[in-house]
Scaffold this motif. Structure first.
Motif, PDB file in Angstrom:
ATOM      1  N   VAL A 106       0.835  -1.201   0.000  1.00 49.51           N
ATOM      2  CA  VAL A 106       0.000   0.000   0.000  1.00 49.51           C
ATOM      3  C   VAL A 106       0.871   1.253   0.000  1.00 49.51           C
ATOM      4  CG1 VAL A 106      -1.668   1.343   1.327  1.00 49.51           C
ATOM      5  CG2 VAL A 106      -1.964  -1.136   1.099  1.00 49.51           C
ATOM      6  N   ALA A 107       1.908   1.260   0.832  1.00 45.52           N
ATOM      7  CA  ALA A 107       2.817   2.412   0.890  1.00 45.52           C
ATOM      8  C   ALA A 107       3.521   2.636  -0.443  1.00 45.52           C
ATOM      9  CB  ALA A 107       3.845   2.213   2.004  1.00 45.52           C
ATOM     10  N   ASP A 108       3.733   1.552  -1.194  1.00 50.63           N
ATOM     11  CA  ASP A 108       4.381   1.652  -2.504  1.00 50.63           C
ATOM     12  C   ASP A 108       3.410   2.037  -3.603  1.00 50.63           C
ATOM     13  OD1 ASP A 108       6.822   0.992  -1.437  1.00 50.63           O
ATOM     14  OD2 ASP A 108       6.811  -1.089  -2.139  1.00 50.63           O
ATOM     15  N   GLY A 109       2.143   2.218  -3.256  1.00 52.09           N
ATOM     16  CA  GLY A 109       1.167   2.647  -4.250  1.00 52.09           C
ATOM     17  C   GLY A 109       0.446   1.531  -4.970  1.00 52.09           C
ATOM     18  N   VAL A 110       0.604   0.306  -4.500  1.00 47.41           N
ATOM     19  CA  VAL A 110      -0.059  -0.835  -5.129  1.00 47.41           C
ATOM     20  C   VAL A 110      -1.521  -0.870  -4.684  1.00 47.41           C
ATOM     21  CG1 VAL A 110      -0.146  -3.358  -5.254  1.00 47.41           C
ATOM     22  CG2 VAL A 110       2.061  -2.167  -5.301  1.00 47.41           C
ATOM     23  N   THR A 111      -2.422  -1.046  -5.644  1.00 46.75           N
ATOM     24  CA  THR A 111      -3.845  -1.120  -5.318  1.00 46.75           C
ATOM     25  C   THR A 111      -4.478  -2.457  -5.700  1.00 46.75           C
ATOM     26  OG1 THR A 111      -4.411  -0.123  -7.456  1.00 46.75           O
ATOM     27  CG2 THR A 111      -4.146   1.372  -5.571  1.00 46.75           C
ATOM     28  N   GLU A 112      -3.780  -3.259  -6.501  1.00 46.72           N
ATOM     29  CA  GLU A 112      -4.302  -4.555  -6.935  1.00 46.72           C
ATOM     30  C   GLU A 112      -3.205  -5.601  -6.787  1.00 46.72           C
ATOM     31  OE1 GLU A 112      -5.891  -6.847 -10.971  1.00 46.72           O
ATOM     32  OE2 GLU A 112      -5.560  -4.674 -10.988  1.00 46.72           O
ATOM     33  N   VAL A 113      -3.508  -6.670  -6.052  1.00 41.05           N
ATOM     34  CA  VAL A 113      -2.512  -7.692  -5.772  1.00 41.05           C
ATOM     35  C   VAL A 113      -3.019  -9.049  -6.258  1.00 41.05           C
ATOM     36  CG1 VAL A 113      -1.124  -8.840  -4.001  1.00 41.05           C
ATOM     37  CG2 VAL A 113      -1.745  -6.416  -3.736  1.00 41.05           C
ATOM     38  N   ILE A 114      -2.197  -9.720  -7.059  1.00 48.32           N
ATOM     39  CA  ILE A 114      -2.435 -11.102  -7.434  1.00 48.32           C
ATOM     40  C   ILE A 114      -1.583 -11.962  -6.502  1.00 48.32           C
ATOM     41  CG2 ILE A 114      -2.387 -12.805  -9.283  1.00 48.32           C
ATOM     42  CD1 ILE A 114      -4.278 -10.412  -9.761  1.00 48.32           C
ATOM     43  N   VAL A 115      -2.211 -12.905  -5.810  1.00 49.72           N
ATOM     44  CA  VAL A 115      -1.527 -13.682  -4.775  1.00 49.72           C
ATOM     45  C   VAL A 115      -1.265 -15.095  -5.272  1.00 49.72           C
ATOM     46  CG1 VAL A 115      -1.574 -14.489  -2.398  1.00 49.72           C
ATOM     47  CG2 VAL A 115      -2.700 -12.319  -3.012  1.00 49.72           C
TER      48      VAL A 115
END
Length: 342
Positions: A106-115
């Motif tokens: 989140v701090a890095d600006g990621v809003t969508e995560v594929i796990v």
């Protein structure tokens, strides 16, 4: 420990490799096992006994370095394809914890995560528990007043063609490592982590969709893709055993245990004349050489086979292979395409 993400990225989408975790040094072993057994009330003295396998390796589990190797391969291939997809690393039971990694994303600006969870299987331990990890990480963001990213778990991949073909190639390499005069008679033996029978049965009413059914189907597919498929039968019958059971002895787990099975089949305790053929052992239940592979197979099972006078070689696990890297990125593409349609 190598860093678990790529700082300063402007990408909105990222890949998270989510795993079980493992201790890095002797002081970590008992706290790690406390995390694994949380809520079961197991005394620290007992956990120290359980951790003996880790102590024999200096307290360091092989799992973290192996996951970092998988991540390095992914980053290299992602860069070669010219993609903007940072890769992060998170664990359930040890550092880097998934909660911390999620807040970092989140701090890095990621809003969508594929796990991508490092288990090929469905069922509670292989799939549902990782989904619980994801939900816990999302809640940790909410509790901290942080807007969490969307997080989508990749499906279980036990039936992916690249997973199966990688294992089949490794089976053939293991067979080729036997002396030339032993290869033709080699016996193929598949093994996976045992689970309680009740948990296996609860996972699906359809036996083919249970964890045990998934393992059996994968083993059959791998055999059919390997050189063993030309050994004069239809390639569907496989010899499947289980390993690494834990818990009270009165609770039934998937059987037979690998060492018990070796004893019974080689000595003839199973009612046969005894099978003394060389063995190619396939850890189909694992993507890399976890502690359960290095200790339960490379030590206990290997010692059992040696004591019985039976040559045994183990197939490598597919995690570090090019096929595995390509499979993960193929699954990422599938997952992105699916979520875009929803």
């Amino acid at each position: 420990m190598a860093e678990s993400g790529m700082s300063g990225t402007t990408a909105r989408r990222a890949l998270l490799v989510l795993s079980f975790g493992g201790p890095e040094k002797e002081e970590d072993v008992v706290p790690f096992l406390e995390n694994v057994t949380r809520g079961r009330g197991i005394p620290r003295e007992r956990l120290a006994e359980v951790g003996e396998h880790y102590y024999r390796f200096g307290g360091k589990s092989p799992i973290n370095d192996q996951n970092l190797e998988i991540i390095d391969h992914l980053r290299t291939e992602i860069a070669a394809r010219g993609l903007d997809l940072p890769v992060y690393f998170g664990n359930r039971n040890w550092e880097p914890y998934i909660e911390d990694t999620t807040r970092r994303m989140v701090a890095d600006g990621v809003t969508e995560v594929i796990v991508f969870a490092t288990s090929a299987w469905g069922g509670y331990s292989g799939d549902i528990q990782y989904r619980e990890d994801i939900e816990r990480a999302l809640q940790s963001c909410r509790d901290a007043g942080v807007t969490p990213p969307t997080m989508t778990k990749i499906r279980p991949f036990h039936d992916h063609p690249l997973f199966l073909s990688a294992f089949a190639r490794l089976v053939d390499e293991a067979r080729d490592s036997l002396p030339a005069d032993q290869r033709a008679d080699a016996r193929l033996l598949f093994t996976a982590h045992s689970v309680p029978v009740s948990a296996d049965e609860a996972s699906s009413a359809d036996t083919t969709h249970r964890y045990s059914g998934q393992v059996l189907t994968a083993a059959r597919e791998i055999r059919a893709l390997s050189s063993f498929a030309t050994d004069g039968d239809d390639g569907t019958d496989v010899e499947l055993v289980w390993q690494s059971r834990s818990g009270p002895p009165h609770i039934p787990w998937l059987e037979p245990d690998i060492c018990d099975h070796l004893e019974a089949t080689v000595t003839g305790q199973d009612g046969t004349d005894g099978d003394h053929r060389p063995i190619v052992l396939v850890p189909v239940g694992f993507i890399s050489d976890h502690m359960e592979v290095m200790w339960d197979l490379d030590n206990e099972a290997a010692d059992t086979a040696a004591g019985l006078g039976v040559p045994m070689v183990r197939a490598a696990t597919p995690g570090p292979t090019p096929e595995f890297t390509d499979m993960v990125l193929d699954l990422v593409e599938q997952t992105v395409a699916h979520t875009s349609r929803v």
